[in-house]
Structures are given as C-alpha cells and as structure tokens.
Enzyme design. Structure first.
Site, PDB file in Angstrom:
ATOM      1  N   SER A  38       0.772  -1.223   0.026  1.00 22.48           N
ATOM      2  CA  SER A  38      -0.105  -0.161  -0.125  1.00 22.48           C
ATOM      3  C   SER A  38       0.793   1.212   0.243  1.00 22.48           C
ATOM      4  O   SER A  38       0.575   2.445  -0.176  1.00 22.48           O
ATOM      5  CB  SER A  38      -1.089  -0.145   1.113  1.00 22.48           C
ATOM      6  OG  SER A  38      -0.245  -0.091   2.583  1.00 22.48           O
ATOM      7  N   SER A 108      -0.044  -4.485  10.688  1.00 18.84           N
ATOM      8  CA  SER A 108      -0.610  -4.445  12.027  1.00 18.84           C
ATOM      9  C   SER A 108      -2.141  -4.498  11.474  1.00 18.84           C
ATOM     10  O   SER A 108      -3.085  -3.582  11.743  1.00 18.84           O
ATOM     11  CB  SER A 108      -0.531  -3.157  12.655  1.00 18.84           C
ATOM     12  OG  SER A 108      -0.603  -1.901  11.971  1.00 18.84           O
TER      13      SER A 108
END
Length: 199
Positions: A38, A108
C-alpha cells in the site's frame, strides 16, 4: 519465572518534556497501517526525510527491518502478529519518550492490537494513519513478489489473501496512495502535525 514485584520503574532525570523543549517540537508516533504494497514504508521514509530536512528529531521503525532483529523469533500466525505489534508499541513508546517523532510501518492487521498500542500513549501521541489502497492495486505493485507467492500458496497467513485485514474505523488520517502523490501525502501529514501543535 518473572516476578513483577521485584521490578520497579526507574524515572529518568531528563524528562520527555525536557527533551521536547530542547527539540522545539513535541513527540509522537505516526502509526502507518495498511496492506502489503500500500505504500507504508515509502510514505514513512518520505515523511522522515521531510522532518529530517526541517531539523526535527525523527526515526522510522519498519516491519521487515524489525523482523530481522528484535522480532526475528516471531512467525506470522495470529498470536505472534499480536506480540509483534505489542513489542513495536513498546519500542515506539521509548522513542516518543526520547522526544522524537517515530514512524512505524507495519501492516498491523487487527483493530484490537492497534487499540492496545494506542492505550500505551498519552492523548494525542498516537496518530493512526490508514494507508488505504485497493488490494488489486497492491497486488499489481507487489514490490516484493509476496502476492504472487501467496496466490500460489507458498506464503500462509498472508494478509488480504489468506488472513484478514481489519481497516481502521476512525483513523486520524487516511492517505489513499492510489489517488495521490507521495509529495501531497507528506504535505497532508505535516499540515496535520502543525494543526495539532506537534510541530
């Protein structure tokens, strides 16, 4: 066996506030979360470079780099992912205590883990930045060839393919890396830090 009764927190003579006053800026953690590919690491390093140029004390904790050392004993299973993030939270807290702005670039994937880390920090010190990018774009980028391996079944528990990613419900910032440039993203983050009186 560890005995917490024998452990006492030792308060530093030089405080976090002392260090912030010397640095002439506050400290915080910029917690970049998002899918592999990303742009978390790219963005974290770009903001770090910008802050460095402005003589701001800063540092980047990158997911892959941490797994080469501190967390090399951890797998990518759910429990080890949780421990991975807990440890990073503790390290990031030390950097914030030292008066620096620390950027953490970690997938995460679980909301609960990110919330547990947020609780480690004082109000306003944990800034969750959701690096939003459609998985098909991440897969097209695939800078490390991980999606290709995951699709072939060579990588188990791969976030977005065989393991879930829980996007933040209410992040402090959302950066859509498929729609904006690195330069504009950095500018948006700096503007946010200024608006919060961190810079």
């Amino acid at each position: 066996m560890r005995n917490d009764q024998n452990i006492t927190w030792h308060h530093s003579t030089v405080t976090k506030k002392d260090r912030q006053l010397k640095n002439q800026h506050k400290s915080c953690v910029l917690w970049f979360t998002g899918l592999s590919g990303s742009g978390k690491s790219t963005l974290a390093n770009a903001i770090d470079q910008k802050l460095f140029q402005q003589h701001i004390q800063s540092y980047v904790l990158d997911g892959d780099n941490i797994r080469h050392g501190l967390n090399k004993d951890l797998s990518f299973g759910a429990n080890d992912r949780k421990e991975n993030i807990r440890r990073i939270g503790e390290v990031a807290k030390l950097f914030v205590d030292s008066g620096q702005i620390v950027s953490t670039a970690f997938i995460s994937p679980y909301q609960e883990d990110r919330q547990q880390v947020r609780k480690m920090f004082e109000e306003g010190e944990f800034i969750e930045i959701y690096v939003a990018c459609p998985i098909n774009v991440c897969e097209q980028r695939d800078p490390k060839g991980l999606y290709k391996k995951a699709r072939k079944g060579d990588i188990p528990n791969f976030t977005g393919i065989s393991s879930p990613y829980e996007a933040p419900d209410n992040p402090d910032l959302i950066i859509e890396t498929d729609k904006t440039t690195i330069e504009k993203s950095v500018e948006e983050i700096v503007t946010y830090l200024e608006s919060k009186k961190i810079l």
